[in-house]
Write an enzyme that holds these catalytic residues in place. Structure first.
Site, PDB file in Angstrom:
ATOM      1  N   LYS A 195       0.846  -1.201   0.000  1.00  0.00           N
ATOM      2  CA  LYS A 195       0.000   0.000   0.000  1.00  0.00           C
ATOM      3  C   LYS A 195       0.880   1.248   0.000  1.00  0.00           C
ATOM      4  O   LYS A 195       1.925   1.278   0.672  1.00  0.00           O
ATOM      5  CB  LYS A 195      -0.911  -0.022   1.229  1.00  0.00           C
ATOM      6  CG  LYS A 195      -1.983   1.062   1.246  1.00  0.00           C
ATOM      7  CD  LYS A 195      -2.882   0.912   2.487  1.00  0.00           C
ATOM      8  CE  LYS A 195      -3.997   1.939   2.523  1.00  0.00           C
ATOM      9  NZ  LYS A 195      -4.853   1.803   3.725  1.00  0.00           N
TER      10      LYS A 195
ATOM     11  N   SER B 142      -9.748   1.547   2.750  1.00  0.00           N
ATOM     12  CA  SER B 142      -8.934   2.342   1.874  1.00  0.00           C
ATOM     13  C   SER B 142      -7.844   1.558   1.143  1.00  0.00           C
ATOM     14  O   SER B 142      -7.260   2.079   0.191  1.00  0.00           O
ATOM     15  CB  SER B 142      -8.265   3.462   2.679  1.00  0.00           C
ATOM     16  OG  SER B 142      -7.372   2.939   3.628  1.00  0.00           O
TER      17      SER B 142
ATOM     18  N   SER C   8      -9.894  -0.646   6.918  1.00  0.00           N
ATOM     19  CA  SER C   8      -9.300  -0.442   5.594  1.00  0.00           C
ATOM     20  C   SER C   8      -8.598  -1.653   4.994  1.00  0.00           C
ATOM     21  O   SER C   8      -8.257  -1.645   3.815  1.00  0.00           O
ATOM     22  CB  SER C   8      -8.328   0.736   5.628  1.00  0.00           C
ATOM     23  OG  SER C   8      -9.039   1.946   5.674  1.00  0.00           O
TER      24      SER C   8
END
Lengths: 92, 424
Positions: free
Chosen positions: B30, B105, B129
Site C-alpha cells: 500500500k 482504503s 481499511s
C-alpha cells in the site's frame, strides 16, 4: 439540529485554525455536510461515563547515538533549500 | 498487470533477499508504507513526488524474507475513505465487477491480489481499511492486534487505531505474511513482544470442533438482507464442523462509528499538520507570511475528504467542543473495549458480516460522506478495542462477494486464523 448548525463563518474559522484555504464553493458544501455529520456525533451525548483502566506503560530505552539520515537525504524532498537548510516562508 | 483496474500508483520491482519464507513470492505494498527510493504518495497530490529516504520496518522484513515487491498500491487519500475513490490518482475498480468499488482504503492492495497481479499484499487498517476491501474483492485480510506489527515508516493517519496487515487469496497465505511482519521493533515503542513467534500459518488447520462463536446482534441490525443471509449460511457451516454459536448484545457498538470518526479525525488533524509544503509536499510559495503559505499548500495538496476530516478534527478538539466530542468519544472507546472483553469471556471468537452492504457502484457514495462513514459500522469497533480481526470470503449475494468477520481476543490471531480457515 439547531445545536450543531454550522454556518459558513464557522467553517472559515475552523479552516483558518487548521491552515487550509477554502474557496466559496467548498465552504458552502462543507457547512451543509458538517451540520449533518456533527448532529450524528451528538449521539455520543448518551454514552455513559466509563471507568477506563489504562493499560499503558512507559517504554524506555537507552539514549544512544545512532546513524540517522544524512543532511542531503533529509533535504531531498524539500521544494526549496538554501545552503543546506529548508527554505520556508517568512514567519511574520 | 491489469492496468484497467488502476490498482497500482507506482509499478516498480524491489528485489528481496532471494531466500527466506517468502522467496519467489510477489507482494504489493500500500502506498502509505515507506519504500526507500520508491515514491510513496499516500494517494495524495501532496506527496505525488515524495521519495522516502528509508524503508518501513515491514518492508525491511518483507525483503529479508525473500519477497519481491511489485509496486505501490492505490488507496483512499491518506487512508481516508471506504471505496478507494478519494485517491488523487483516480479510483481503483473491483476485479469481480469493474463497475463497482473495491472497498477501501486499501482497495489497490485487495484488487491486486484478487486479480492475480501479486501473490500477497500489505494494507493498513485504521477503521476497516484492510477488512473492507478484502470482503468486497473476495479475498482474505487480517487487522492485527494493536502493537503486533510495527508502524515505523507508515505515514500516520490516526496512530492510536491503525495497524499494517496482510491481504491474501487464502487464510494460510495471509497468516504466512503476518508471521513475517509481526514482532517488536525498536523504532515503534507501541510494539509488544506478545505474538512475535506464534506460528500463525500452522493455526490454519480448519479445526473448529468445540469452538464457541458469539454473534453481536448490533452488527446484524441495519445490514442488507442478502448479506445477513450469506452470513448465517457461513455460521451454519461452522456449526456443521462442530462449532456452537450464541447471540450476544453489545450496546456500546451503536456508538462506535461516531466515536471512531471523532477520534480518527482528531488524530488526523494533528498528524497532517506536518504537511506544510516546506520539508516535502506542494509548496505554498513565499508570498505573505508563514500561515498564509501553509494554508495555500494545503488547499492545493489535499483533496476534499482530507480537508473535511482535518477541519472536523480541528473543530472537535477546539476549545468549547473538546468535552462534548473528544472526551465523550474516549468514554465510548472504553465502553466498547469493556463490552468486547465481556463478550470474549463467554466466546472464543465473535462473528459478524465484515461489511453491512455489498460493494457500492463507482460514484455512488462520494457525495454523501456520512453514508460512507456508516458503512464502517462493523469494522470500526474492532480498532477502538485494539483487537485482531480477519475477513474471510463467505459466499456471494447477488453475484458479489460477502465477507465474514471474526474478532478475537488481544493477540488471539491464532484463534481467528483457525476459525476462518474452516470456511475455505
Amino acid at each position: 439540529m439547531t445545536e450543531t448548525a454550522v454556518d459558513a463563518e464557522e467553517v472559515r474559522h475552523v479552516a483558518d485554525l487548521a491552515r487550509v484555504d477554502l474557496d466559496d464553493d467548498e465552504v458552502a458544501e462543507f457547512a451543509g455536510q458538517f451540520a449533518e455529520i456533527l448532529s450524528y456525533f451528538d449521539e455520543l451525548d448518551e454514552v455513559p461515563e466509563v471507568e477506563a483502566e489504562p493499560d499503558l506503560v512507559n517504554v524506555m530505552r537507552a539514549d544512544e547515538v545512532h546513524d540517522g539520515l544524512t543532511q542531503e537525504e533529509a533535504l531531498r524532498n524539500a521544494p526549496e533549500t538554501e545552503d543546506g537548510y529548508f527554505k520556508g516562508p517568512r514567519v511574520s | 498487470m491489469s492496468a484497467d483496474l488502476n490498482a497500482f500508483i507506482t509499478e516498480e520491482r524491489i528485489e528481496g533477499a532471494g531466500e527466506g519464507p517468502l522467496a519467489g513470492r510477489t507482494v504489493a505494498v500500500k502506498d502509505n508504507i515507506s519504500t526507500a527510493d520508491v515514491r510513496t504518495t499516500c494517494g495524495s497530490k501532496m506527496l505525488a513526488d515524495y521519495v522516502p529516504p528509508y524503508d518501513a520496518t515491514v518492508v525491511e522484513r518483507l525483503k529479508a524474507a525473500g519477497a519481491t515487491v511489485v509496486g505501490k498500491t492505490n488507496m483512499d487519500e491518506f487512508g481516508m475513505g471506504t471505496t478507494t475513490e478519494t485517491s488523487a490518482f483516480g479510483p481503483t475498480r473491483n476485479p469481480v465487477d469493474t463497475d463497482r468499488v473495491p472497498g477501501g482504503s486499501s482497495g489497490g492492495s485487495a484488487a491486486a491480489v484478487a486479480a492475480g497481479d501479486a501473490d500477497l499484499a500489505l494494507g493498513t487498517d485504521t477503521g476497516g481499511s484492510i477488512r473492507c476491501p478484502a470482503a468486497f474483492c473476495g479475498v482474505v485480510g487480517i487487522k492485527p492486534t494493536y502493537g503486533l506489527v510495527s508502524r515505523y515508516g507508515l505515514v500516520a493517519y490516526a496512530n492510536s487505531l491503525e495497524q499494517v496487515g496482510p491481504i491474501a487469496p487464502s487464510v494460510r497465505e495471509a497468516a504466512e505474511l503476518l508471521e513475517v511482519i509481526a514482532g517488536p521493533d525498536e523504532h515503534d515503542a507501541t510494539t509488544r513482544d506478545a505474538g512475535a513467534d506464534a506460528g500463525y500459518a500452522d493455526a490454519a488447520d480448519g479445526d473448529v470442533d468445540g469452538l464457541s462463536v458469539g454473534v453481536p446482534t448490533q452488527l446484524l441490525e441495519g445490514a442488507d438482507e442478502a448479506v445477513v443471509e450469506a452470513f448465517w449460511d457461513a455460521v451454519a457451516d461452522l456449526e456443521a464442523r462442530g462449532a456452537e454459536y450464541h447471540e450476544v448484545s453489545l450496546p456500546s457498538l451503536e456508538k462506535a462509528v461516531a466515536a471512531y470518526y471523532v477520534i480518527a479525525m482528531g488524530e488526523a488533524s494533528s498528524n497532517l499538520a506536518r504537511f506544510d509544503g516546506v520539508r516535502y509536499g506542494v509548496s505554498g510559495g513565499y508570498e505573505g507570511n508563514w500561515n498564509e503559505a501553509f494554508a495555500r499548500s494545503r488547499e492545493e495538496g489535499f483533496g476534499a475528504e482530507v480537508k473535511r476530516r482535518v477541519l472536523l478534527g480541528t473543530y472537535a478538539l477546539s476549545a468549547g467542543y473538546h468535552d462534548k466530542y473528544y472526551a465523550k468519544a474516549q468514554d465510548a472507546r472504553a465502553w466498547v473495549k469493556r463490552d468486547f472483553d465481556d463478550a470474549l469471556d463467554g466466546a472464543d471468537v465473535l462473528a459478524s458480516p465484515t461489511m453491512p452492504v455489498l460493494p457500492f457502484e463507482l460514484g455512488e457514495s462520494l457525495d454523501d460522506p456520512l453514508q460512507m462513514y456508516l458503512a464502517d459500522a462493523n469494522t470500526t469497533p474492532v480498532n477502538l478495542a485494539n483487537l485482531p480481526a480477519i475477513s474471510v470470503p463467505a459466499g456471494e449475494a447477488e453475484g458479489l462477494p460477502v465477507g465474514l468477520q471474526l474478532i478475537g481476543p488481544k493477540f488471539g490471531e491464532r484463534e481467528i486464523v483457525r476459525a476462518a480457515s474452516a470456511l475455505e
